[in-house]
Design a protein around this motif. Structure first.
Motif, PDB file in Angstrom:
ATOM      1  N   THR A  54       8.377  56.849   0.356  1.00 23.99           N
ATOM      2  CA  THR A  54       8.277  58.188   0.916  1.00 23.99           C
ATOM      3  C   THR A  54       9.048  58.277   2.227  1.00 23.99           C
ATOM      4  OG1 THR A  54       6.225  57.653   2.101  1.00 23.99           O
ATOM      5  CG2 THR A  54       6.006  58.602  -0.102  1.00 23.99           C
ATOM      6  N   LEU A  55       9.553  59.469   2.498  1.00 21.12           N
ATOM      7  CA  LEU A  55      10.205  59.785   3.768  1.00 21.12           C
ATOM      8  C   LEU A  55       9.698  61.135   4.249  1.00 21.12           C
ATOM      9  CD1 LEU A  55      13.948  58.817   3.128  1.00 21.12           C
ATOM     10  CD2 LEU A  55      12.332  57.646   4.644  1.00 21.12           C
ATOM     11  N   GLN A  56       9.314  61.201   5.520  1.00 16.90           N
ATOM     12  CA  GLN A  56       8.877  62.467   6.097  1.00 16.90           C
ATOM     13  C   GLN A  56       9.350  62.564   7.549  1.00 16.90           C
ATOM     14  OE1 GLN A  56       5.060  64.545   5.084  1.00 16.90           O
ATOM     15  NE2 GLN A  56       4.553  64.069   7.209  1.00 16.90           N
ATOM     16  N   PRO A  57      10.540  63.123   7.769  1.00 13.49           N
ATOM     17  CA  PRO A  57      10.999  63.359   9.141  1.00 13.49           C
ATOM     18  C   PRO A  57      10.257  64.560   9.748  1.00 13.49           C
ATOM     19  CG  PRO A  57      12.806  63.422   7.528  1.00 13.49           C
ATOM     20  CD  PRO A  57      11.523  63.516   6.776  1.00 13.49           C
ATOM     21  N   GLU A  58      10.272  64.627  11.052  1.00 12.69           N
ATOM     22  CA  GLU A  58       9.747  65.799  11.763  1.00 12.69           C
ATOM     23  C   GLU A  58      10.647  66.084  12.961  1.00 12.69           C
ATOM     24  OE1 GLU A  58       5.778  67.470  14.123  1.00 12.69           O
ATOM     25  OE2 GLU A  58       5.642  65.714  12.807  1.00 12.69           O
ATOM     26  N   VAL A  59      11.116  67.325  13.032  1.00 17.98           N
ATOM     27  CA  VAL A  59      11.965  67.757  14.136  1.00 17.98           C
ATOM     28  C   VAL A  59      11.306  68.959  14.793  1.00 17.98           C
ATOM     29  CG1 VAL A  59      14.264  68.544  14.804  1.00 17.98           C
ATOM     30  CG2 VAL A  59      14.002  66.951  12.874  1.00 17.98           C
ATOM     31  N   VAL A  60      11.235  68.926  16.126  1.00 20.15           N
ATOM     32  CA  VAL A  60      10.585  70.005  16.884  1.00 20.15           C
ATOM     33  C   VAL A  60      11.539  70.488  17.976  1.00 20.15           C
ATOM     34  CG1 VAL A  60       8.623  70.672  18.314  1.00 20.15           C
ATOM     35  CG2 VAL A  60       8.298  69.035  16.443  1.00 20.15           C
ATOM     36  N   TRP A  61      11.816  71.781  17.974  1.00 17.95           N
ATOM     37  CA  TRP A  61      12.582  72.423  19.050  1.00 17.95           C
ATOM     38  C   TRP A  61      11.624  73.283  19.867  1.00 17.95           C
ATOM     39  CZ3 TRP A  61      14.587  72.235  14.054  1.00 17.95           C
ATOM     40  CH2 TRP A  61      15.825  71.613  13.903  1.00 17.95           C
ATOM     41  N   ASP A  62      11.645  73.133  21.185  1.00 20.44           N
ATOM     42  CA  ASP A  62      10.862  73.983  22.078  1.00 20.44           C
ATOM     43  C   ASP A  62      11.784  74.941  22.814  1.00 20.44           C
ATOM     44  OD1 ASP A  62       8.108  73.235  21.789  1.00 20.44           O
ATOM     45  OD2 ASP A  62       8.648  71.292  22.629  1.00 20.44           O
ATOM     46  N   ALA A  63      11.357  76.205  22.918  1.00 21.39           N
ATOM     47  CA  ALA A  63      12.178  77.233  23.526  1.00 21.39           C
ATOM     48  C   ALA A  63      12.208  77.093  25.042  1.00 21.39           C
ATOM     49  CB  ALA A  63      11.644  78.608  23.140  1.00 21.39           C
ATOM     50  N   GLU A  64      13.328  77.477  25.632  1.00 22.48           N
ATOM     51  CA  GLU A  64      13.486  77.435  27.080  1.00 22.48           C
ATOM     52  C   GLU A  64      12.471  78.328  27.772  1.00 22.48           C
ATOM     53  OE1 GLU A  64      17.188  77.729  30.238  1.00 22.48           O
ATOM     54  OE2 GLU A  64      17.229  78.934  28.402  1.00 22.48           O
ATOM     55  N   SER A  65      12.107  79.428  27.130  1.00 22.60           N
ATOM     56  CA  SER A  65      11.168  80.371  27.724  1.00 22.60           C
ATOM     57  C   SER A  65       9.744  79.832  27.798  1.00 22.60           C
ATOM     58  CB  SER A  65      11.162  81.669  26.916  1.00 22.60           C
ATOM     59  OG  SER A  65      10.715  81.414  25.591  1.00 22.60           O
ATOM     60  N   GLY A  66       9.444  78.781  27.030  1.00 15.86           N
ATOM     61  CA  GLY A  66       8.097  78.213  27.041  1.00 15.86           C
ATOM     62  C   GLY A  66       7.126  78.890  26.104  1.00 15.86           C
ATOM     63  N   ASN A  67       7.567  79.879  25.344  1.00 13.57           N
ATOM     64  CA  ASN A  67       6.648  80.550  24.419  1.00 13.57           C
ATOM     65  C   ASN A  67       7.198  80.612  22.997  1.00 13.57           C
ATOM     66  OD1 ASN A  67       8.671  82.406  24.792  1.00 13.57           O
ATOM     67  ND2 ASN A  67       7.297  84.172  24.963  1.00 13.57           N
ATOM     68  N   GLY A  68       7.951  79.571  22.611  1.00 10.89           N
ATOM     69  CA  GLY A  68       8.474  79.511  21.253  1.00 10.89           C
ATOM     70  C   GLY A  68       8.688  78.081  20.809  1.00 10.89           C
ATOM     71  N   ARG A  69       8.532  77.849  19.523  1.00 12.61           N
ATOM     72  CA  ARG A  69       8.715  76.504  18.967  1.00 12.61           C
ATOM     73  C   ARG A  69       9.111  76.631  17.507  1.00 12.61           C
ATOM     74  NH1 ARG A  69       4.430  71.659  19.677  1.00 12.61           N
ATOM     75  NH2 ARG A  69       5.546  71.609  21.652  1.00 12.61           N
ATOM     76  N   PHE A  70       9.980  75.723  17.068  1.00 15.95           N
ATOM     77  CA  PHE A  70      10.325  75.618  15.646  1.00 15.95           C
ATOM     78  C   PHE A  70      10.082  74.184  15.198  1.00 15.95           C
ATOM     79  CE2 PHE A  70      13.262  74.723  12.131  1.00 15.95           C
ATOM     80  CZ  PHE A  70      12.842  75.689  11.241  1.00 15.95           C
ATOM     81  N   THR A  71       9.349  74.035  14.106  1.00 14.44           N
ATOM     82  CA  THR A  71       9.007  72.717  13.564  1.00 14.44           C
ATOM     83  C   THR A  71       9.522  72.612  12.138  1.00 14.44           C
ATOM     84  OG1 THR A  71       6.988  72.666  14.909  1.00 14.44           O
ATOM     85  CG2 THR A  71       7.135  71.097  13.101  1.00 14.44           C
ATOM     86  N   PHE A  72      10.191  71.503  11.855  1.00 16.16           N
ATOM     87  CA  PHE A  72      10.754  71.282  10.517  1.00 16.16           C
ATOM     88  C   PHE A  72      10.267  69.933  10.006  1.00 16.16           C
ATOM     89  CE2 PHE A  72      14.443  69.833   7.836  1.00 16.16           C
ATOM     90  CZ  PHE A  72      14.188  70.701   6.773  1.00 16.16           C
TER      91      PHE A  72
END
Length: 413
Positions: A54-72
């Motif tokens: 099995t393979l399960q990567p996780e990538v998280v981007w946090d927004a500069e504004s401090g009120n946003g996030r994207f998780t893949f």
């Protein structure tokens, strides 16, 4: 996989322009799993051993504004015995933004609503990834738009679910399967089939009763049932009507659910309640479709340091009820008894053992033991033993020869 990526992109586009990204974090979980079945398969073609990666990567981007996030979080399993268990999925591709008491999520995600140990009745948002585990705890990612409002009278959540995920099933070589293989060509009650838009809402409230925590939830769902009805397909073979395969049929349903948790000193009392109203009465000449009233409830009592060390010992008991009876559910009148031993050590070691006894078919029971520990900062090991004893008349009899010993090594980078 391609369809999921396109769905996620469309949902994110509909959520608006994301803020500038200033932080990036990533991790990778990889695993090797071996299963040894203690008896030869009940059905032709089944294997006695299964190995997979099995393979399960996780990538998280946090927004500069401090009120946003994207998780893949994508997931992939390669099974060297069962082609149907080899599969990929996007577990999560979720954009989140928040402002005061409001939060908006859009993309692909997983939502868990259950509270009990042995059965999760009200957990309806995500489809079960059945080839991963038969206990229903592993889920496929679900396209969704989720709005959350935090108020003085609880947390309110609303879901728009555009796109349906079909349940995964083992292939001919796989275990934990029915005698007839399940077809890949599903049928739907909804004219839109997989494109039907489901709706759901949930209210949750945290309070106190006599100074102890009390958690309450209530939820509603309207859409395509995540639990397929398996309809036998019949063909004429040598002038005899012969069942050849099972076709999943996904009916429309309305569902009302509720959970309760109360934690007086040393105790955790919990229950899940469910009413499910199917929008179809029968599949012509084949299956009667019954509405469902179901409940599971019980307790966990924790003994702190019972043997004079740092460990905790939990004692669990839960009762399962389903109004449809033994012909429709294997949790219609069952009792679960278990124990959880938490070592409270640096390796986060834990053992859970339990037995589910069918009270209608007293010769039917399921024993499960799960143990896990951390071998070093970047490696864990999980071991599972599953033993099934079943009377021929019970639904669990299809697993009667699927006693299993399973070990998984997980690596974290």
């Amino acid at each position: 996989m391609k369809k999921l990526i396109l769905t996620a992109s469309a949902l994110l586009a509909g959520a608006g322009t994301s803020p500038l990204v200033s932080a990036l974090d990533w991790s990778l979980e990889a695993g090797i799993e071996g299963r040894r079945f203690l008896e030869s398969g009940a059905y032709s073609g089944q294997v006695d051993d299964q190995w997979s990666l099995t393979l399960q990567p996780e990538v998280v981007w946090d927004a500069e504004s401090g009120n946003g996030r994207f998780t893949f979080v994508p997931f992939y399993r390669k099974d060297f015995a069962d082609n149907e268990r080899t599969h990929g999925d996007i577990r999560e591709a979720m954009f989140m933004t928040w402002n005061g008491p409001w939060e908006l999520r859009a993309g692909i995600g997983k939502v868990f609503w259950g509270v009990t140990e042995s059965l999760h009745l009200v957990d309806v948002i995500n489809q079960t990834d059945y080839v991963e585990a038969i206990d229903g705890d592993q889920k496929l990612g679900q396209p969704m738009i989720q709005g959350i409002w935090l108020s003085d009278v609880g947390t309110w959540e609303a879901f728009v679910l555009p796109g349906f995920r079909e349940r995964t099933f083992p292939g001919e070589a796989g275990r934990y399967r029915t005698e007839l293989l399940v077809s890949d060509d599903a049928e739907y009650q909804a004219d839109e089939e997989q494109q039907h838009v489901d709706l759901a809402a949930r209210w949750s409230y945290v309070s106190e009763l006599n100074g102890y925590p009390l958690d309450l939830t209530a939820s509603v769902f309207r859409g395509t049932s995540r639990d397929p009805l398996l309809v036998p397909q019949v063909e004429v073979v040598n002038s005899v009507l012969t069942p050849t395969e099972l076709v999943p049929y996904y009916a429309m349903q309305n569902q009302i659910g509720s959970t309760i948790q109360f934690a007086p000193e040393g105790w955790l009392l919990k229950a899940e309640l469910l009413y499910r109203d199917y929008q179809i009465d029968t599949l012509p000449g084949v299956i009667e479709v019954k509405d469902q009233t179901a409940a599971v409830g019980g307790f966990e009592y924790t003994l702190v340091g019972p043997f004079g060390d740092a460990a905790d010992l939990g004692l669990l008991a839960e009762y399962q009820y389903d109004s449809r009876g033994a012909d429709y559910s294997d949790a219609q009148n069952d009792l679960f008894l278990g124990t959880r031993y938490v070592f409270n050590d640096m390796a986060s070691s834990e053992i859970l053992a339990g037995i589910t006894q069918d009270l209608d078919y007293t010769g039917t029971r399921l024993f499960l033991l799960e143990a896990n520990t951390r071998l070093n900062p970047s490696m864990t090991i999980d071991a599972t033993i599953t033993l099934v004893t079943a009377e021929e008349e019970s639904l669990a009899s299809i697993f009667r020869r699927d006693d299993t010993f399973e070990v998984a090594l997980n690596f974290f980078f």
